[in-house]
Write a protein that holds these residues in place. Structure first.
Motif, PDB file in Angstrom:
ATOM      1  N   TRP A  85     -10.583 -58.855  -3.468  1.00 50.07           N
ATOM      2  CA  TRP A  85     -10.198 -58.874  -4.648  1.00 50.07           C
ATOM      3  C   TRP A  85      -9.614 -57.556  -5.266  1.00 50.07           C
ATOM      4  CZ3 TRP A  85     -16.419 -59.685  -4.790  1.00 50.07           C
ATOM      5  CH2 TRP A  85     -17.114 -61.019  -4.659  1.00 50.07           C
ATOM      6  N   PHE A  86      -9.620 -56.521  -4.836  1.00 48.90           N
ATOM      7  CA  PHE A  86      -9.692 -55.326  -5.684  1.00 48.90           C
ATOM      8  C   PHE A  86      -7.711 -55.384  -5.776  1.00 48.90           C
ATOM      9  CE2 PHE A  86     -13.480 -54.304  -6.411  1.00 48.90           C
ATOM     10  CZ  PHE A  86     -13.642 -53.452  -7.114  1.00 48.90           C
ATOM     11  N   ASP A  87      -6.940 -55.700  -4.724  1.00 51.45           N
ATOM     12  CA  ASP A  87      -5.840 -55.395  -3.952  1.00 51.45           C
ATOM     13  C   ASP A  87      -5.102 -56.865  -4.829  1.00 51.45           C
ATOM     14  OD1 ASP A  87      -5.374 -53.786  -2.523  1.00 51.45           O
ATOM     15  OD2 ASP A  87      -5.662 -54.237  -0.763  1.00 51.45           O
ATOM     16  N   GLY A  88      -5.805 -57.861  -5.010  1.00 50.90           N
ATOM     17  CA  GLY A  88      -5.230 -59.307  -6.193  1.00 50.90           C
ATOM     18  C   GLY A  88      -5.566 -58.630  -7.481  1.00 50.90           C
ATOM     19  N   THR A  89      -6.493 -57.952  -7.999  1.00 50.80           N
ATOM     20  CA  THR A  89      -6.604 -57.669  -9.179  1.00 50.80           C
ATOM     21  C   THR A  89      -6.091 -56.442  -9.570  1.00 50.80           C
ATOM     22  OG1 THR A  89      -8.736 -58.920  -9.435  1.00 50.80           O
ATOM     23  CG2 THR A  89      -8.552 -57.559 -10.729  1.00 50.80           C
ATOM     24  N   ARG A  90      -4.448 -57.295 -10.773  1.00 46.09           N
ATOM     25  CA  ARG A  90      -4.143 -55.220 -11.001  1.00 46.09           C
ATOM     26  C   ARG A  90      -4.721 -54.754 -11.909  1.00 46.09           C
ATOM     27  NH1 ARG A  90       2.090 -56.063 -11.702  1.00 46.09           N
ATOM     28  NH2 ARG A  90       1.875 -53.970 -11.638  1.00 46.09           N
ATOM     29  N   MET A  91      -4.329 -53.942 -13.073  1.00 43.02           N
ATOM     30  CA  MET A  91      -5.340 -53.713 -13.333  1.00 43.02           C
ATOM     31  C   MET A  91      -5.109 -54.103 -15.467  1.00 43.02           C
ATOM     32  SD  MET A  91      -5.116 -48.994 -13.578  1.00 43.02           S
ATOM     33  CE  MET A  91      -5.719 -48.096 -12.034  1.00 43.02           C
ATOM     34  N   PRO A  92      -5.914 -54.076 -16.429  1.00 44.66           N
ATOM     35  CA  PRO A  92      -5.390 -54.866 -17.440  1.00 44.66           C
ATOM     36  C   PRO A  92      -3.757 -53.380 -18.265  1.00 44.66           C
ATOM     37  CG  PRO A  92      -7.333 -54.554 -17.220  1.00 44.66           C
ATOM     38  CD  PRO A  92      -7.156 -53.490 -16.069  1.00 44.66           C
TER      39      PRO A  92
END
Length: 345
Positions: A85-92
């Motif tokens: 999840w974290f690898d696939g979700t870049r910061m806004p």
């Protein structure tokens, strides 16, 4: 950027709720004039905003609520899912711009456009007198460029939900979602040698002794068990070296985190001079007095600095490991050392 990024010298960096245990420890040292590697702290507000804005907070709540806390398989499954999840979700974009600006300003100040940094977890529950979370959260060494830094900040955040970390949190009555994670970003020290120092003997509990373990290069070889470090025992009051034990330092890690062989001649030499070991012990005594408790301290000897000014401290926290009666000396030291040195995972 005041709420999201702090330097070690700013007053706000003394607020553990904003900077976590590691960030707070570095700020205390920097503001006391103790040398630390240059860097900055991404505060817990960025972590919290990321979870809210991306919807990961809701997903994590649901995952934790439905899992079997006593199942190692369930915890390991959670770790894999959360990492993805974290690898696939870049910061806004608004958060990404802030952290990238912090990197750009540090690189500009140091005149190093291709600056290599260490990205280090600094949780609010970390490095306290009761719960160290030692070795549970991630640190990454040798990241170059804002993109790599941003990715590894997210990986530090994800490590809150590793199988080990959630088990440790629950054991101590802590909700993993209540752990807010700041991240420390620091220039990677060009370490000629590095290691850890305890201001109490980890084998006997003798507070009149300071124990130092060190090896060539970064401290990664020690924590990974790749090398046996040199060991120095210093009399705390008298300030002289009581004992030296030569280790087997056949590898050393460079600023890129890669290992290279050490030639036989260097392996047969101690990696610290007596003067360096004694200077370290003096610094350890000062930190113990400042905190009024035994400390474990991570350090490096920077090859790019003058010989009389080459000591850089990377971390300082209370000794939290209780010494079991009759425990083997090497076992106790290895567990303590592994708990404090940076690791590439």
């Amino acid at each position: 950027m005041q709420d999201e990024i702090l330097t070690f010298e700013q007053q706000g960096a003394l607020d553990v709720a904003r900077v976590g245990g590691k960030g707070h420890g570095l700020a205390v040292m920097a503001q006391a004039g103790i040398p630390v590697a240059p860097g900055f702290i991404i505060t817990t507000s960025v972590h919290q905003a990321y979870l809210r804005q991306t919807g990961l907070e809701r997903r994590l709540n649901e995952a934790l609520a439905s899992m079997d806390r006593d199942s190692l398989v369930a915890r390991e499954t959670l770790e894999r899912e959360v990492a993805a999840w974290f690898d696939g979700t870049r910061m806004p974009p608004d958060l990404r711009d802030v952290v990238c600006q912090g990197y750009a300003e540090l690189a500009r100040a140091l005149q190093l456009p291709d600056l290599a940094v260490a990205v280090r977890s600094s949780a609010t529950a970390e490095d306290t007198a009761d719960t160290s979370f030692a070795g549970e959260y991630e640190t990454y060494v040798g990241m170059r460029g804002a993109d790599a830094m941003e990715q590894h900040i997210r990986r530090c955040w994800a490590s809150v939900f590793s199988a080990r970390a959630v088990a440790y949190a629950w054991k101590h009555g802590i909700d993993p979602l209540a752990v807010h994670m700041a991240v420390v970003v620091q220039k990677v020290v060009d370490a000629r040698a590095a290691g850890v120092m305890f201001t109490v003997s980890p084998t006997t509990g003798d507070r009149s002794r300071i124990v130092i373990e060190a090896s060539y290069g970064l401290g990664l070889g020690v924590v990974g068990g790749d090398v046996t470090p040199d060991r120095y025992v210093v009399a705390k009051v008298e300030g002289y070296i009581v004992e030296r034990i030569l280790g087997d330092k056949h590898l050393e890690y460079g600023p890129d985190g890669l290992a290279t062989p050490v030639d036989r001649a260097r392996r047969d030499e101690f990696c610290l001079s007596d003067a360096e070991a004694i200077n370290l012990a003096k610094m350890g005594k000062r930190l113990e007095r400042m905190h009024n408790a035994p400390q474990d301290i991570e350090f490096a000897i920077d090859r790019g600095l003058p010989a009389d000014d080459n000591l850089v401290l990377l971390q300082c926290r209370p000794v939290t490991v209780k010494l079991p009666g009759g425990a083997a000396a090497d076992d106790v030291i290895s567990r303590l050392t592994a708990s404090v040195l940076s690791a590439v995972r």
